[in-house]
Design a protein around this motif. Structure first.
Motif, PDB file in Angstrom:
ATOM      1  N   THR A 113     -22.453 -19.510  -3.813  1.00 14.59           N
ATOM      2  CA  THR A 113     -22.523 -20.487  -2.717  1.00 14.59           C
ATOM      3  C   THR A 113     -21.684 -21.730  -2.990  1.00 14.59           C
ATOM      4  O   THR A 113     -21.406 -22.488  -2.072  1.00 14.59           O
ATOM      5  CB  THR A 113     -23.972 -20.944  -2.452  1.00 14.59           C
ATOM      6  OG1 THR A 113     -24.452 -21.701  -3.575  1.00 14.59           O
ATOM      7  CG2 THR A 113     -24.894 -19.781  -2.141  1.00 14.59           C
ATOM      8  N   ASP A 114     -21.316 -21.938  -4.259  1.00 17.19           N
ATOM      9  CA  ASP A 114     -20.542 -23.108  -4.657  1.00 17.19           C
ATOM     10  C   ASP A 114     -21.229 -24.383  -4.188  1.00 17.19           C
ATOM     11  O   ASP A 114     -20.659 -25.197  -3.460  1.00 17.19           O
ATOM     12  CB  ASP A 114     -19.113 -23.008  -4.123  1.00 17.19           C
ATOM     13  CG  ASP A 114     -18.163 -23.970  -4.827  1.00 17.19           C
ATOM     14  OD1 ASP A 114     -18.430 -24.347  -5.990  1.00 17.19           O
ATOM     15  OD2 ASP A 114     -17.151 -24.368  -4.204  1.00 17.19           O
ATOM     16  N   GLY A 115     -22.496 -24.505  -4.579  1.00 23.03           N
ATOM     17  CA  GLY A 115     -23.276 -25.689  -4.197  1.00 23.03           C
ATOM     18  C   GLY A 115     -23.620 -25.705  -2.723  1.00 23.03           C
ATOM     19  O   GLY A 115     -23.719 -26.765  -2.110  1.00 23.03           O
ATOM     20  N   PHE A 116     -23.809 -24.542  -2.149  1.00 21.11           N
ATOM     21  CA  PHE A 116     -24.138 -24.367  -0.725  1.00 21.11           C
ATOM     22  C   PHE A 116     -23.031 -24.880   0.191  1.00 21.11           C
ATOM     23  O   PHE A 116     -23.282 -25.322   1.301  1.00 21.11           O
ATOM     24  CB  PHE A 116     -25.485 -25.009  -0.372  1.00 21.11           C
ATOM     25  CG  PHE A 116     -26.634 -24.393  -1.113  1.00 21.11           C
ATOM     26  CD1 PHE A 116     -27.114 -23.146  -0.766  1.00 21.11           C
ATOM     27  CD2 PHE A 116     -27.221 -25.067  -2.173  1.00 21.11           C
ATOM     28  CE1 PHE A 116     -28.163 -22.567  -1.454  1.00 21.11           C
ATOM     29  CE2 PHE A 116     -28.280 -24.494  -2.871  1.00 21.11           C
ATOM     30  CZ  PHE A 116     -28.744 -23.240  -2.509  1.00 21.11           C
ATOM     31  N   THR A 117     -21.789 -24.792  -0.282  1.00 24.69           N
ATOM     32  CA  THR A 117     -20.656 -25.217   0.544  1.00 24.69           C
ATOM     33  C   THR A 117     -19.936 -24.048   1.207  1.00 24.69           C
ATOM     34  O   THR A 117     -19.100 -24.263   2.086  1.00 24.69           O
ATOM     35  CB  THR A 117     -19.625 -26.009  -0.298  1.00 24.69           C
ATOM     36  OG1 THR A 117     -19.141 -25.171  -1.349  1.00 24.69           O
ATOM     37  CG2 THR A 117     -20.244 -27.276  -0.874  1.00 24.69           C
ATOM     38  N   LYS A 118     -20.232 -22.826   0.797  1.00 29.90           N
ATOM     39  CA  LYS A 118     -19.609 -21.639   1.388  1.00 29.90           C
ATOM     40  C   LYS A 118     -20.622 -20.986   2.326  1.00 29.90           C
ATOM     41  O   LYS A 118     -21.678 -20.516   1.878  1.00 29.90           O
ATOM     42  CB  LYS A 118     -19.161 -20.671   0.299  1.00 29.90           C
ATOM     43  CG  LYS A 118     -18.052 -21.242  -0.575  1.00 29.90           C
ATOM     44  CD  LYS A 118     -17.584 -20.240  -1.589  1.00 29.90           C
ATOM     45  CE  LYS A 118     -16.450 -20.824  -2.417  1.00 29.90           C
ATOM     46  NZ  LYS A 118     -16.028 -19.899  -3.467  1.00 29.90           N
ATOM     47  N   PRO A 119     -20.326 -20.950   3.621  1.00 26.65           N
ATOM     48  CA  PRO A 119     -21.319 -20.517   4.614  1.00 26.65           C
ATOM     49  C   PRO A 119     -21.854 -19.091   4.439  1.00 26.65           C
ATOM     50  O   PRO A 119     -23.077 -18.903   4.445  1.00 26.65           O
ATOM     51  CB  PRO A 119     -20.585 -20.653   5.950  1.00 26.65           C
ATOM     52  CG  PRO A 119     -19.498 -21.634   5.690  1.00 26.65           C
ATOM     53  CD  PRO A 119     -19.111 -21.463   4.263  1.00 26.65           C
ATOM     54  N   THR A 148     -23.993 -18.650   1.320  1.00 24.40           N
ATOM     55  CA  THR A 148     -25.200 -19.463   1.508  1.00 24.40           C
ATOM     56  C   THR A 148     -26.183 -18.751   2.420  1.00 24.40           C
ATOM     57  O   THR A 148     -27.387 -18.660   2.114  1.00 24.40           O
ATOM     58  CB  THR A 148     -24.843 -20.851   2.080  1.00 24.40           C
ATOM     59  OG1 THR A 148     -24.057 -21.548   1.101  1.00 24.40           O
ATOM     60  CG2 THR A 148     -26.096 -21.652   2.398  1.00 24.40           C
TER      61      THR A 148
END
Length: 104
Positions: free
Chosen positions: A23-29, A32
């Protein structure tokens, strides 16, 4: 059937734990959404399993399956270290899961 649901819940726990990395810190939709969906399914299946299984046993098995699977995939996907101590500790978790299964 409850044990099947519990193991399936553990597999979805592995999915969301590994998904967190993607998710890369919940930055990739997309990662996520898949991670959050795995979380919801995992908790829902655990909830169904505890209808007939003891809560303590179910929770311990759920987290144990998740832990073992996440460590294994961490080794395979992310080149995490493989040491005798790590493998020994995972073996102890597997032994605990099996012990709880046969004691329930």
């Amino acid at each position: 059937m409850s044990w099947f649901l519990l193991v399936l819940a553990g597999l979805f726990e592995i999915g969301w734990a590994i998904g967190l990395k993607y998710t890369d810190g919940f930055t990739k939709p997309l990662p996520t959404m898949l991670t959050v969906a795995s979380m919801v399914v995992s908790i829902a299946l655990l909830g169904l399993a505890v209808k007939t299984l003891p809560m303590g046993t179910a929770y311990a098995v759920w987290t144990g399956v998740g832990t073992v699977g996440t460590v294994a995939l961490g080794i395979l996907l992310f080149a995490e270290p493989v040491t005798a101590i790590r493998i020994g500790c995972i073996a102890l978790i597997v032994a605990g899961i099996l012990g709880l299964k046969f004691a329930a």
